[in-house]
Design a protein around this motif. Structure first.
Motif, short mmCIF file in Angstrom:
data_model
loop_
_atom_site.label_atom_id
_atom_site.label_comp_id
_atom_site.label_asym_id
_atom_site.label_seq_id
_atom_site.Cartn_x
_atom_site.Cartn_y
_atom_site.Cartn_z
N ARG A 203 -3.08 0.61 -5.58
CA ARG A 203 -2.32 0.95 -4.39
C ARG A 203 -0.83 0.69 -4.60
O ARG A 203 0.02 1.50 -4.17
CB ARG A 203 -2.82 0.16 -3.17
N GLU A 207 1.74 3.88 -4.29
CA GLU A 207 2.52 3.88 -3.06
C GLU A 207 3.87 3.19 -3.17
O GLU A 207 4.78 3.50 -2.39
CB GLU A 207 1.70 3.21 -1.94
N SER A 226 7.32 12.66 3.77
CA SER A 226 5.97 12.21 3.45
C SER A 226 6.01 11.00 2.52
O SER A 226 5.29 10.01 2.72
CB SER A 226 5.18 13.35 2.80
N THR A 229 7.20 7.81 4.39
CA THR A 229 6.17 7.24 5.25
C THR A 229 5.13 6.48 4.42
O THR A 229 4.73 5.37 4.78
CB THR A 229 5.48 8.36 6.05
N ARG A 230 4.72 7.07 3.31
CA ARG A 230 3.73 6.40 2.46
C ARG A 230 4.28 5.10 1.89
O ARG A 230 3.58 4.08 1.84
CB ARG A 230 3.31 7.34 1.32
N TRP A 232 6.65 3.08 3.09
CA TRP A 232 6.82 2.01 4.06
C TRP A 232 5.50 1.55 4.67
O TRP A 232 5.36 0.40 5.06
CB TRP A 232 7.85 2.41 5.12
N THR A 233 4.51 2.41 4.69
CA THR A 233 3.17 1.97 5.08
C THR A 233 2.66 0.92 4.10
O THR A 233 2.10 -0.12 4.50
CB THR A 233 2.20 3.16 5.13
N ALA A 234 2.88 1.15 2.82
CA ALA A 234 2.44 0.20 1.80
C ALA A 234 3.27 -1.08 1.83
O ALA A 234 2.73 -2.19 1.68
CB ALA A 234 2.51 0.84 0.42
N ASP A 236 4.72 -2.38 4.41
CA ASP A 236 4.28 -3.14 5.58
C ASP A 236 2.96 -3.87 5.29
O ASP A 236 2.76 -5.01 5.73
CB ASP A 236 4.11 -2.22 6.79
N TRP A 237 2.07 -3.21 4.58
CA TRP A 237 0.81 -3.86 4.16
C TRP A 237 1.10 -5.07 3.28
O TRP A 237 0.51 -6.15 3.46
CB TRP A 237 -0.05 -2.84 3.42
#
Length: 379
Positions: A203, A207, A226, A229-230, A232-234, A236-237
């Motif tokens: 991951r 990402e 796209s 977004t991918r 910053w989603t990672a 944040d995780w």
């Protein structure tokens, strides 16, 4: 598909031939390479030379030649600017493989042919006797059609490239070169955590490590949106994960931490602005910023980071993104040495092992190139 330049010139015909059919250069580092494809999402070429160096020199599963572990036989070529190469330098140092595997370091920029040994006397690698890593590729594979990447391991007696498969190189350093590990070397790839490490690494690579490049080399607004977004989603995780544990997997430093660190070390200096990954700076993310500082201040990590070469590489080589080739002065690096407070989460950086000793003579970061208010005692 093109390679990112932090690792190679673009993997197009320009890797072997310049636009006018010659190799002439108008200045020290003419690149004439393009990293952005109009309208397209960035896709990394991950077809590497998959040969491995193993304890028994066994052939690869797909018939690749076998190369035996042998101290003094191989030379690791790893530019300080490149995050993929930086991983190998960190792992080599953490495990104490400096005596077994020599290190060659190209300068921070390259032309469309390959990385060059600009920083060595006469512009020639002192062990291999070549001006550019391309020579080692062509010696083994005449007409090699792909990107000339670092890190690469070269067989010194023959002068031929062995492998440039960077994810496998560090795993093999940890598992195949054990007879040459220093006393107290950490276990960076413990058997009982490998499944989780592999999942986290997958991951993080898709990402984050590669995600910043998908933002920077996006060929359209849609592709960039796209990718952003991918990414910053990672992130944040990761921020959530690292708020409650000191390291990515388990309670010690592992391969997973090495792989994430080299991206974080470049985030504010390059990726935030140059690659438009600018929702927040790393220094504005409490857990990730504390985690990055914790590792930076750990021997073997921060003492491999050359911020000057990192910035020179990205801002000079990516002419289609930064046509002026102006290298920014900032950001302020002093924060890298501020207390991180991560000890409160527990964890033992080296497990039952010990930190590596001082940096080997001739392999240190140049004065003024690190987190420069850093004193030697910081590492």
């Amino acid at each position: 598909m093109s390679q990112d330049s932090a690792g190679s010139p673009p993997a197009t015909t320009a890797s072997m031939n310049s636009t006018d059919g010659t190799f002439a250069r108008t200045d020290a580092h003419t690149t004439r390479g393009a990293y952005v494809t109009g309208g397209a999402e960035f896709n990394r070429d991950t077809n590497y030379i998959e040969d491995r160096i193993t304890r028994d020199g066994r052939p690869g599963d797909s018939g690749e030649p076998g190369w035996p572990v042998e101290a003094g036989r191989y030379r690791l070529i790893a530019a300080r600017a490149c995050p993929w190469a930086n991983r190998t330098v960190i792992v080599r140092r953490l495990l104490g493989l400096e005596e077994a595997i020599s290190l060659g370091q190209p300068g921070p920029t390259h032309d469309v042919r390959s990385w060059t040994f600009d920083l060595d006397p006469g512009g020639v690698d002192p062990v291999l006797g070549i001006e550019r890593i391309q020579s080692a590729y062509l010696r083994r594979f005449p007409g090699y059609p792909r990107g000339i990447t670092v890190p690469a391991i070269v067989d010194v007696p023959s002068g031929e490239v062995v492998t440039n498969n960077f994810p496998q190189i560090t795993l093999d350093f940890a598992t195949e070169w054990t007879q040459f590990h220093r006393p107290g070397a950490p276990d960076l790839y413990p058997v009982h955590l490998r499944q989780e490490i592999d999942a986290v690494n997958k991951r993080v690579f898709t990402e984050v490590n590669n995600g910043v490049y998908r933002c920077g080399f996006a060929g359209s607004q849609e592709a960039y949106n796209s990718a952003y977004t991918r990414l910053w989603t990672a992130l944040d995780w990761l921020e959530e994960r690292l708020a409650v544990q000191r390291y990515l997997v388990g309670d010690t430093i592992t391969e997973a931490d090495v792989r994430l660190f080299t991206t974080l070390a470049r985030f504010d200096a390059v990726y935030h602005g140059h690659f438009k990954c600018n929702r927040q700076k790393l220094s504005e993310l409490p857990a990730l910023w504390g985690y990055a500082r914790d590792l930076f201040q750990t021997p073997g990590f921060g003492d491999t980071i050359d911020f000057v070469q990192i910035k020179q590489h990205y801002y000079i080589v990516h002419e289609d993104i930064n046509p002026t080739r102006i290298v920014p002065q900032g950001p302020d690096l002093a924060g890298w040495l501020e207390p991180h407070g991560r000890e409160s989460l527990g964890g033992r950086p080296f497990g039952d092992g010990t930190p590596p000793g001082p940096v080997r003579a001739g392999e240190g970061v140049s004065p003024g190139h690190g987190a420069d208010t850093a004193s030697e005692s910081a590492f």
